[in-house]
Design a protein around this motif. Structure first.
Motif, short mmCIF file in Angstrom:
data_model
loop_
_atom_site.label_atom_id
_atom_site.label_comp_id
_atom_site.label_asym_id
_atom_site.label_seq_id
_atom_site.Cartn_x
_atom_site.Cartn_y
_atom_site.Cartn_z
N GLY A 1 22.86 -62.46 -48.70
CA GLY A 1 23.46 -63.33 -47.69
C GLY A 1 24.07 -64.58 -48.29
O GLY A 1 23.78 -64.94 -49.42
N TRP A 2 24.93 -65.18 -47.50
CA TRP A 2 25.46 -66.51 -47.79
C TRP A 2 25.01 -67.44 -46.67
O TRP A 2 25.09 -67.09 -45.48
N LEU A 3 24.55 -68.59 -47.07
CA LEU A 3 24.09 -69.60 -46.13
C LEU A 3 24.67 -70.93 -46.57
O LEU A 3 25.12 -71.06 -47.71
N ARG A 4 24.70 -71.91 -45.68
CA ARG A 4 25.29 -73.19 -46.04
C ARG A 4 24.55 -74.35 -45.40
O ARG A 4 23.85 -74.17 -44.39
N GLN A 5 24.72 -75.51 -45.99
CA GLN A 5 24.10 -76.72 -45.46
C GLN A 5 25.10 -77.86 -45.55
O GLN A 5 25.52 -78.25 -46.66
N ALA A 6 25.49 -78.36 -44.40
CA ALA A 6 26.40 -79.49 -44.32
C ALA A 6 25.61 -80.79 -44.39
O ALA A 6 24.41 -80.81 -44.08
N PHE B 1 22.80 -69.86 -41.37
CA PHE B 1 23.28 -68.56 -41.78
C PHE B 1 24.80 -68.49 -41.67
O PHE B 1 25.38 -69.01 -40.70
N VAL B 2 25.44 -67.83 -42.64
CA VAL B 2 26.89 -67.66 -42.62
C VAL B 2 27.25 -66.18 -42.53
O VAL B 2 27.99 -65.77 -41.63
N ALA B 3 26.75 -65.38 -43.48
CA ALA B 3 27.12 -63.98 -43.52
C ALA B 3 26.07 -63.20 -44.30
O ALA B 3 25.38 -63.77 -45.15
N ALA B 4 25.97 -61.90 -44.01
CA ALA B 4 25.02 -61.04 -44.70
C ALA B 4 25.61 -59.66 -44.91
O ALA B 4 26.49 -59.22 -44.14
N VAL B 5 25.10 -58.98 -45.93
CA VAL B 5 25.56 -57.63 -46.24
C VAL B 5 24.37 -56.79 -46.66
O VAL B 5 23.45 -57.28 -47.31
N ASP B 6 24.37 -55.50 -46.26
CA ASP B 6 23.27 -54.63 -46.66
C ASP B 6 23.44 -54.21 -48.12
O ASP B 6 24.43 -54.57 -48.77
N TRP B 7 22.50 -53.46 -48.65
CA TRP B 7 22.51 -53.16 -50.07
C TRP B 7 23.73 -52.34 -50.47
O TRP B 7 24.23 -52.45 -51.57
N ASP C 1 29.04 -66.60 -35.68
CA ASP C 1 30.20 -66.69 -34.80
C ASP C 1 31.23 -67.70 -35.32
O ASP C 1 32.43 -67.52 -35.15
N SER C 2 30.75 -68.74 -35.95
CA SER C 2 31.63 -69.81 -36.41
C SER C 2 32.58 -69.38 -37.53
O SER C 2 33.60 -70.03 -37.77
N VAL C 3 32.26 -68.27 -38.21
CA VAL C 3 33.10 -67.83 -39.33
C VAL C 3 33.70 -66.45 -39.11
O VAL C 3 34.52 -65.99 -39.92
N LYS C 4 33.32 -65.80 -38.03
CA LYS C 4 33.79 -64.45 -37.77
C LYS C 4 35.31 -64.42 -37.68
O LYS C 4 35.93 -65.25 -37.02
N GLY C 5 35.91 -63.47 -38.39
CA GLY C 5 37.36 -63.34 -38.41
C GLY C 5 38.03 -64.16 -39.49
O GLY C 5 39.22 -63.98 -39.76
N ARG C 6 37.28 -65.06 -40.11
CA ARG C 6 37.85 -65.91 -41.18
C ARG C 6 37.19 -65.64 -42.54
O ARG C 6 37.87 -65.74 -43.56
N PHE C 7 35.91 -65.31 -42.53
CA PHE C 7 35.17 -65.07 -43.77
C PHE C 7 34.88 -63.58 -43.91
O PHE C 7 34.67 -62.88 -42.92
N THR C 8 34.81 -63.12 -45.18
CA THR C 8 34.45 -61.74 -45.46
C THR C 8 33.45 -61.71 -46.61
O THR C 8 33.71 -62.26 -47.68
N ILE C 9 32.33 -61.06 -46.36
CA ILE C 9 31.32 -60.89 -47.40
C ILE C 9 31.46 -59.48 -47.97
O ILE C 9 31.73 -58.52 -47.24
N SER C 10 31.27 -59.37 -49.28
CA SER C 10 31.34 -58.07 -49.94
C SER C 10 30.47 -58.11 -51.18
O SER C 10 30.00 -59.18 -51.59
N ARG C 11 30.26 -56.94 -51.77
CA ARG C 11 29.45 -56.90 -52.99
C ARG C 11 29.94 -55.79 -53.90
O ARG C 11 30.50 -54.79 -53.44
N ASN D 1 26.84 -56.50 -60.21
CA ASN D 1 25.75 -57.39 -59.76
C ASN D 1 26.30 -58.68 -59.15
O ASN D 1 25.80 -59.77 -59.44
N THR D 2 27.30 -58.54 -58.30
CA THR D 2 27.97 -59.71 -57.76
C THR D 2 28.21 -59.57 -56.25
O THR D 2 28.55 -58.48 -55.78
N VAL D 3 28.03 -60.66 -55.56
CA VAL D 3 28.33 -60.76 -54.13
C VAL D 3 29.43 -61.80 -53.96
O VAL D 3 29.45 -62.81 -54.66
N TYR D 4 30.32 -61.53 -53.01
CA TYR D 4 31.47 -62.42 -52.81
C TYR D 4 31.50 -62.94 -51.37
O TYR D 4 30.98 -62.30 -50.45
#
Length: 129
Positions: free
Chosen positions: A35-40, A47-53, A62-72, A77-80
């Motif tokens: 997952g990606w998480l953030r702290q302002a 929580f920002v985004a998550a991806v399964d294995w 909801d705040s990032v849906k349609g603008r951010f994309t998580i991938s791996r 051994n990298t998550v984006y």
């Protein structure tokens, strides 16, 4: 043990894009949900985004849906986290995290911060208006 190191943060104007990457060490990484998480500033970590294995199932705040994309890329051994149409309210320290609870469980993603077992040191993203 899994060690996570984030890269790619920086300063960008509103409407711009950034791509964060998270390099993981440890052979068990590929089985973990990530997952990606953030702290302002002055706010709680969120929580920002998550991806399964497998990389097939993803979930977004909801705040990032349609603008951010998580991938791996398990071979690397990298998550984006691709971040487009950035807004000033996206300014935060972004953290990569790994959840070891249900390895190789397709469709399992972690939405709760408390579910994550391993965390990176974070990378700063600043979006100017």
């Amino acid at each position: 043990q899994v060690q996570l190191v984030e890269h790619g943060g920086g300063l960008v104007q509103a409407g711009g894009s950034l791509r964060l990457s998270c390099a993981a060490s440890g052979r068990t990484f590929r089985g973990y949900a990530m997952g990606w998480l953030r702290q302002a500033p002055g706010k709680e970590r969120e929580f920002v985004a998550a991806v399964d294995w497998s990389g097939v199932s993803t979930y977004y705040a909801d705040s990032v849906k349609g603008r951010f994309t998580i991938s791996r890329d398990n071979a690397k051994n990298t998550v984006y986290l691709q971040m487009n149409s950035l807004k000033p309210e996206d300014t935060a320290v972004y953290y990569c995290a790994a959840d070891r609870a249900r390895p190789f469980d397709i469709n399992y993603v972690s939405l709760l911060l408390s579910a994550y077992d391993y965390w990176g040191q974070g990378t700063q993203v600043t979006v100017s208006s």
